[in-house]
Design an enzyme around this catalytic site. Structure first.
Site, PDB file in Angstrom:
ATOM      1  CD  GLU A 384      -1.399   2.404   1.920  1.00 42.73           C
ATOM      2  OE1 GLU A 384      -2.065   3.446   1.776  1.00 42.73           O
ATOM      3  OE2 GLU A 384      -0.322   2.372   2.562  1.00 42.73           O
ATOM      4  CD  GLU A 385       2.539   3.014   4.059  1.00 46.90           C
ATOM      5  OE1 GLU A 385       2.415   4.085   3.415  1.00 46.90           O
ATOM      6  OE2 GLU A 385       2.091   2.868   5.213  1.00 46.90           O
TER       7      GLU A 385
END
Length: 520
Positions: A384-385
């Protein structure tokens, strides 16, 4: 949590008390933690809650079609049919039982304990690392041990960025070591580092006014924190704008309202045909110190050394576990959080808490024998990051079956005291969710907000009309710890996690068990 989504754009993938000691309803819940005496035939059986609404009163279960529901609800206000509000209200004792089990009963402190064990064992889990993949293997085993169904992983090609060693020194007008965190996707410096004079600016407009003065300099951004959404552009694009004017590196004030000399990392971007330069985050205190020096006319000389490098993408995995629906197993309600983190701290808050309330919510329902009409699915996203990469891959792989997704949920802005849910979707679905939230009164978590905030991965779904919700919580301190060494288990509170798990499990169950689909 990651709000800069550049990588995903670049990849090509087309009134009972909370202790539950009383049960005043005409029907009772067949499980001992509810402290009610069961008097239905299915009492005590493993799946006693199967077809909950039908078992309560099949004649009163609301079976109107979604299309006719849409016609009965005003766009400007909620006016749900009486049959539907009555159906939702009949979930009150089951919701209170879920809350009691999580907050006072057999699941008390369970989410905190399992999360603490996980982050203490693995620490940070950056995408592309062996540590993240080892933690995914661990989660697969853990979901199976907790009897979640159809436990498996699905692949996603993710970027691999390695920080390496890094250091920064103020050389003039005096000597001081400066704390930094290289920003994700940054290149490194030459082997001997970079020594250059610095200019300090507060905005892109101020930078542009300097013009040729910037050439050969290190640009320090001391942008004021307005909000994360408005301020993160400096982290994301500072290196691009400085490089256009000939800068050799950038140091970006951390995107946070609070600091104890703590830099905060995050993803940043480069632009085609613009020279790539090293970029790192510095603390609020250092940024302000450098600006005072600059305004006083001091000649600021900085040494920067970074070994950061970008390696070829590698395969990672989204982690999935279900409770299969008993009536419509092909229809899915998703609860989710992301398992990856930055390479600093422990990733306990961002987003260990969100991931662990998502799978523990299903584990709790399994223990209580709750099986809804539709399938409940826990998804622990990867990468996600780095730009919602795991979620993008999952959505791409399931793009031809989006009709199967009834509702999607994500927690990615902290698991502090829960307040309710934020929502995006049709007004009809919003009205149903508001009614469901009335059941969360024992948690004092009845608030409804729109649009949704804090569910970046599930925006792939909400953007095509699938209704979704994110956890609304008292997260005023979230960005104090976000993407920093301070994101450790100390941030997490056991009671808050119990309450978040209860809200997550109860709201997801009711949505998944309703006699109608959530309107789009």
């Amino acid at each position: 949590m990651m709000l800069n989504r550049g990588f995903s754009c670049r990849i090509k993938i087309s009134n009972s008390s909370i202790n539950g000691k009383r049960c005043s309803a005409k029907f009772v819940i067949p499980y001992q933690v509810f402290n009610c005496v069961a008097n239905i035939e299915a009492a005590g059986k493993k799946n006693a809650f199967v077809g909950f609404a039908n078992k309560l009163d099949s004649k009163k279960t609301f079976n109107r079609s979604t299309s006719s529901l849409s016609n009965s609800i005003s766009r400007d206000e909620c006016n749900l049919p009486d049959e539907l509000t009555e159906e939702i209200s009949r979930y009150k004792p089951i919701v209170e039982g879920i809350i009691n089990a999580s907050v006072n009963g057999i699941f008390k402190k369970r989410t905190w304990r399992t999360l603490a064990r996980f982050v203490d064992k693995f620490g940070s889990r950056i995408a592309g690392s062996d540590n993240l993949e080892n933690s995914i293997d661990y989660m697969v085993d853990l979901l199976k041990k907790n009897q979640l169904e159809n436990v498996h992983t699905e692949p996603a090609l993710v970027p691999k960025w390695v920080r390496g060693r890094e250091s920064c020194w103020l050389v003039s007008p005096r000597l001081e070591k400066l704390s930094i965190l290289g920003l994700g996707s940054s290149i490194g410096t030459p082997a001997k580092g970079i020594t250059a004079h610095a200019v300090v600016v507060e905005s892109f407009e101020e930078l542009k006014k300097l013009g040729k003065v910037v050439e050969g300099k290190i640009v320090v951004f001391n942008e004021p924190f307005i909000s994360y959404e408005k301020t993160v552009k400096y982290r994301g694009y500072g290196a691009i704008e400085a490089a256009k004017l000939g800068a050799v590196a950038t140091l970006i004030r951390s995107v946070t309202p609070f600091s104890i000399d703590s830099p905060h990392t995050g993803w940043q971007h480069y632009q085609e045909n613009v020279t790539q330069i090293p970029t790192a985050a510095i603390s609020i205190e250092i940024a302000e110190t450098l600006q005072r020096m600059y305004q006083a006319g001091d000649d600021i000389l900085i040494y920067l050394y970074m070994e950061a490098r970008n390696l070829p993408p590698v395969m990672s995995r989204n982690t999935i576990g279900d409770i299969t629906g008993h009536q419509h197993p092909e229809k899915v309600v998703v609860v989710s959080g992301h398992l990856d983190s930055w390479d600093v701290g422990q990733g306990a808050m961002d987003d260990g808490g969100g991931a662990f309330i998502s799978w523990n919510a299903l584990a709790l329902l399994k223990v209580l024998g709750l099986r809804p009409r539709r399938t409940l699915r826990s998804i622990l996203w990867t990468a996600e990051e780095e730009g919602l990469v795991g979620a993008a891959a999952y959505f791409h792989d399931h793009r031809n079956n989006t009709a199967a997704f009834d509702f999607v949920m994500e927690s990615d802005e902290g698991t502090f005291q829960p307040l309710g849910l934020s929502f995006s979707g049709s007004s009809e679905a919003g009205c149903i969710l508001k009614e469901i939230l009335k059941l969360m009164h024992p948690l004092n978590a009845t608030q409804f907000a729109s649009p949704m905030d804090g569910g970046p991965d599930i925006e792939f779904f909400t953007n095509v009309g699938i209704p979704g919700a994110a956890l609304l919580n008292a997260n005023e301190r979230y960005f104090w710890y976000h993407h920093s060494n301070g994101d450790r288990m100390t941030v997490e509170d056991p009671t808050n996690l119990d309450m978040c798990t209860a809200l997550w499990a109860a709201s997801a169950f009711v949505v998944a068990d309703l006699s109608i689909d959530m309107p789009r």
